[in-house]
Write a protein that holds these residues in place. Structure first.
Motif, PDB file in Angstrom:
ATOM      1  N   ASN A  50       4.856   7.482   2.866  1.00  0.00           N
ATOM      2  CA  ASN A  50       3.299   7.342   2.517  1.00  0.00           C
ATOM      3  C   ASN A  50       3.065   5.763   2.587  1.00  0.00           C
ATOM      4  N   SER A  51       3.938   4.956   3.131  1.00  0.00           N
ATOM      5  CA  SER A  51       3.566   3.486   2.932  1.00  0.00           C
ATOM      6  C   SER A  51       2.711   3.012   3.928  1.00  0.00           C
ATOM      7  N   LEU A  52       2.308   3.849   4.954  1.00  0.00           N
ATOM      8  CA  LEU A  52       1.513   3.061   6.172  1.00  0.00           C
ATOM      9  C   LEU A  52       0.036   3.453   5.729  1.00  0.00           C
ATOM     10  N   PRO A  53      -1.155   2.767   6.067  1.00  0.00           N
ATOM     11  CA  PRO A  53      -2.316   3.092   5.997  1.00  0.00           C
ATOM     12  C   PRO A  53      -2.546   4.408   6.707  1.00  0.00           C
ATOM     13  N   LYS A  54      -3.213   5.356   6.222  1.00  0.00           N
ATOM     14  CA  LYS A  54      -3.811   6.741   6.999  1.00  0.00           C
ATOM     15  C   LYS A  54      -4.454   6.511   8.134  1.00  0.00           C
ATOM     16  N   ASN A  55      -5.446   5.274   8.213  1.00  0.00           N
ATOM     17  CA  ASN A  55      -6.068   5.060   9.475  1.00  0.00           C
ATOM     18  C   ASN A  55      -5.407   4.136  10.333  1.00  0.00           C
ATOM     19  N   LEU A  56      -4.017   3.736  10.282  1.00  0.00           N
ATOM     20  CA  LEU A  56      -3.496   2.647  11.109  1.00  0.00           C
ATOM     21  C   LEU A  56      -3.645   2.742  12.540  1.00  0.00           C
ATOM     22  N   GLY A  57      -3.705   3.902  12.851  1.00  0.00           N
ATOM     23  CA  GLY A  57      -3.751   4.269  14.361  1.00  0.00           C
ATOM     24  C   GLY A  57      -5.157   4.001  14.833  1.00  0.00           C
ATOM     25  N   ALA A  58      -6.113   4.603  14.043  1.00  0.00           N
ATOM     26  CA  ALA A  58      -7.428   4.050  14.438  1.00  0.00           C
ATOM     27  C   ALA A  58      -7.963   2.922  14.370  1.00  0.00           C
ATOM     28  N   TYR A  93       3.080   9.695  11.250  1.00  0.00           N
ATOM     29  CA  TYR A  93       2.442  10.543  11.900  1.00  0.00           C
ATOM     30  C   TYR A  93       1.038   9.501  12.393  1.00  0.00           C
ATOM     31  N   GLN A  94       1.075   8.394  11.715  1.00  0.00           N
ATOM     32  CA  GLN A  94      -0.002   7.392  12.313  1.00  0.00           C
ATOM     33  C   GLN A  94       0.454   6.730  13.560  1.00  0.00           C
ATOM     34  N   LEU A  95       1.339   6.719  14.090  1.00  0.00           N
ATOM     35  CA  LEU A  95       1.962   6.548  15.282  1.00  0.00           C
ATOM     36  C   LEU A  95       1.467   7.246  16.483  1.00  0.00           C
ATOM     37  N   ILE A 120       4.769  -0.905   0.659  1.00  0.00           N
ATOM     38  CA  ILE A 120       3.474  -0.431   1.333  1.00  0.00           C
ATOM     39  C   ILE A 120       2.872  -1.378   2.194  1.00  0.00           C
ATOM     40  N   LEU A 121       2.284  -1.047   3.305  1.00  0.00           N
ATOM     41  CA  LEU A 121       1.476  -1.859   4.102  1.00  0.00           C
ATOM     42  C   LEU A 121       0.299  -1.278   3.808  1.00  0.00           C
ATOM     43  N   ASP A 122      -0.698  -2.149   3.100  1.00  0.00           N
ATOM     44  CA  ASP A 122      -2.163  -1.691   2.776  1.00  0.00           C
ATOM     45  C   ASP A 122      -3.035  -1.958   4.041  1.00  0.00           C
TER      46      ASP A 122
END
Length: 391
Positions: free
Chosen positions: A129-137, A157-159, A105-107
Motif C-alpha cells: 500500500n506504499s504507492l499512490p493509487k493514481n500513480l499510473g494515471a 497493480y498501479q504498474l 511510502i511514496l506520497d
C-alpha cells in the motif's frame, strides 16, 4: 509563498547531516571532470541526509533558472523517510533516483512529475500500500520502474495501468502472487522478478507480447505455464534457483539466446514417475468420435458435448493418431541442446502404451556420445538455443 520567504530559503545554503554547508551547484561543477557528470543533473546522493527539503528549496529558489533545466535528480543513499514536497516543482525531471533510503511510502508529491520516465526506488521499505493509487494515471510517461529490494508481497497493480512501461524491476521482494491481466503492458520488454516467492505463473503471462527478457530466478516455481512459449520475442529466460523438474515441451520453439537453469532439480535429478487417470466413459466415447472422424455439430449433439469434443488434444507421440481430453500421461522428453546438455521437457501422451513405445525407442536411438535423438521434430532444436547455463 511570499517573496520574503523565498529569499530566506534562497539565502540558506543546504546542509549535510553533519552540519556542513555547501552549494550543490558549485559542488556539481567541482565534479565536472567526472565522466558521470551531466549538466542537467542535480546530485545529492551519498550525503547521509535525513531530509532534503531545505536542500531542494535552495536548489529551486536560489537557482530557479538552472533548476528549470534539471532533468535528473539523484537522492539515493541518504536517510530520507518522506519524499520532499518541493520535488514537484522540478517539472522537467525525467529521472528520479530515491534508492537506498528509508522510504515506507511514496506520497502524491511524486505524481507531480508528469514528465518522469525513470523512477528508481530500490532498497527501501515500500509495501503493497506504499504507492499512490493514481500513480499510473498521473505518470503516463514512465518507461522504467525499479522497485527491487522492498517489501512487496503482490505485483503493484498501479504498474498495470501504465502503457508506456518498457522495463519493470521487482527483484528481491516477497511477491507470491501475480496478476491475471497484462493488457496495458504491451510495450514491456524487461520483467525482472528474481528473488521473490512465486510458486506459479498465470497463463496470462503470454499477453506480454514484446517481452525480450524475463527473469524468474530464485523463486519457488515447480512448473511453468505452457503459454510461456507464446512469448515469441523473448531472448533471455532466467529460471535458475527454482524447484523445476521439467520444462514445457513448447519452450523449445522459442528463439532463445540464453536460458539459465542451474540450481533446479531438473539439472541433477530428472523426474521418472508418470501419472495416468483412467479415462471416463465420456472421454473414451469422445476419443472414438475424434479418431474415427465422425461428423458432429450443433443440432446433432448438445452444445456442451460439441465444446467438449472441440477441446481434444493430439497425442504428441508422432506414431500415434490418438487424442486425449483430461486423461493423459505425463512424459519427460530429454532434449539435447548444443550437443552438451540434456534438458527434460514435459509432453503429454494419450495412454501408457504410447509412453512404453517412446521409452523403448529412446533406449534404442540414444547414443552414448550424447548426440541428438533421431526424432525428426528434434532436429531443429540445436539451432534455436545458443547458450544454456545449467552448471
Amino acid at each position: 509563498m511570499s517573496s520574503d520567504n523565498k529569499e530566506n530559503l534562497a539565502s540558506d545554503k543546504p546542509t549535510t547531516s553533519h552540519g556542513a554547508k555547501y552549494d550543490f551547484f558549485e559542488y556539481k561543477r567541482s565534479r565536472s571532470n567526472s565522466p558521470n557528470t551531466e549538466p542537467d543533473m542535480l546530485d545529492l546522493s551519498y550525503f547521509d541526509l535525513e531530509e532534503c527539503e531545505s536542500n531542494l528549496n535552495y536548489a529551486w529558489y536560489g537557482h530557479i533558472e538552472a533548476a528549470h533545466r534539471i532533468t535528473k535528480i539523484l537522492l539515493n543513499n541518504n536517510l530520507i523517510k518522506l519524499v520532499p514536497a518541493i520535488i514537484g516543482q522540478f517539472v522537467n525531471v525525467q529521472t528520479l533516483d530515491l534508492s537506498s533510503n528509508c522510504l515506507k511510502i511514496l506520497d502524491e508529491n511524486i505524481c507531480k512529475l508528469q514528465g518522469l520516465k525513470n523512477l528508481i526506488v530500490r532498497d527501501n521499505q515500500l509495501e503493497d500500500n506504499s504507492l499512490p493509487k493514481n500513480l499510473g494515471a498521473r505518470l503516463p510517461n514512465l518507461e522504467i520502474v525499479n522497485l527491487s529490494g522492498n517489501l512487496f508481497t503482490q505485483f503493484p497493480y498501479q504498474l498495470l495501468e501504465i502503457r508506456s512501461l518498457k522495463e519493470i524491476y521487482l527483484g528481491s521482494n516477497k511477491i507470491s502472487g501475480m496478476p491475471r491481466s497484462y493488457e496495458q503492458l504491451q510495450g514491456l520488454e524487461i520483467l525482472y522478478l528474481g528473488g521473490n516467492q512465486l510458486k506459479s505463473l498465470p497463463e496470462e503471462i503470454c499477453q506480454l507480447k514484446n517481452l525480450t527478457n524475463l527473469n524468474l530466478s530464485n523463486n519457488l516455481l515447480s512448473a511453468l505455464p505452457n503459454s510461456l512459449a507464446k512469448l515469441r520475442n523473448i531472448k533471455t529466460l532466467a529460471l535458475h534457483g527454482n524447484n523445476l523438474t521439467h520444462l514445457p515441451i513448447e519452450l523449445v520453439r522459442l528463439n532463445l539466446s540464453e536460458l539459465s537453469l542451474r540450481n533446479n532439480p531438473l539439472v541433477s535429478r530428472f523426474a521418472k514417475e508418470f501419472t495416468y487417470n483412467v479415462p471416463t466413459l465420456l472421454e473414451l466415447s469422445g476419443r472414438i468420435v475424434k479418431t474415427k472422424s465422425i461428423d458432429y455439430k450443433n443440432g446433432i449433439l448438445p452444445t456442451h458435448l460439441v465444446n467438449y469434443l472441440n477441446s481434444a488434444q493430439c497425442c504428441l507421440n508422432p506414431r500415434c493418431k490418438g487424442v486425449y481430453f483430461t486423461s493423459k500421461v505425463e512424459h519427460i522428453k530429454f532434449v539435447d541442446f548444443c550437443g552438451k546438455f540434456r534438458v527434460p521437457l514435459m509432453q503429454y501422451l494419450c495412454s501408457s502404451q504410447c509412453n512404453e513405445k517412446i521409452s523403448n525407442r529412446f533406449k534404442i536411438t540414444y547414443s552414448s556420445s550424447g548426440s541428438d535423438l533421431s526424432d525428426s521434430d528434434d532436429q531443429y532444436q540445436n539451432r534455436l538455443l545458443k547458450k544454456i547455463l545449467i552448471g
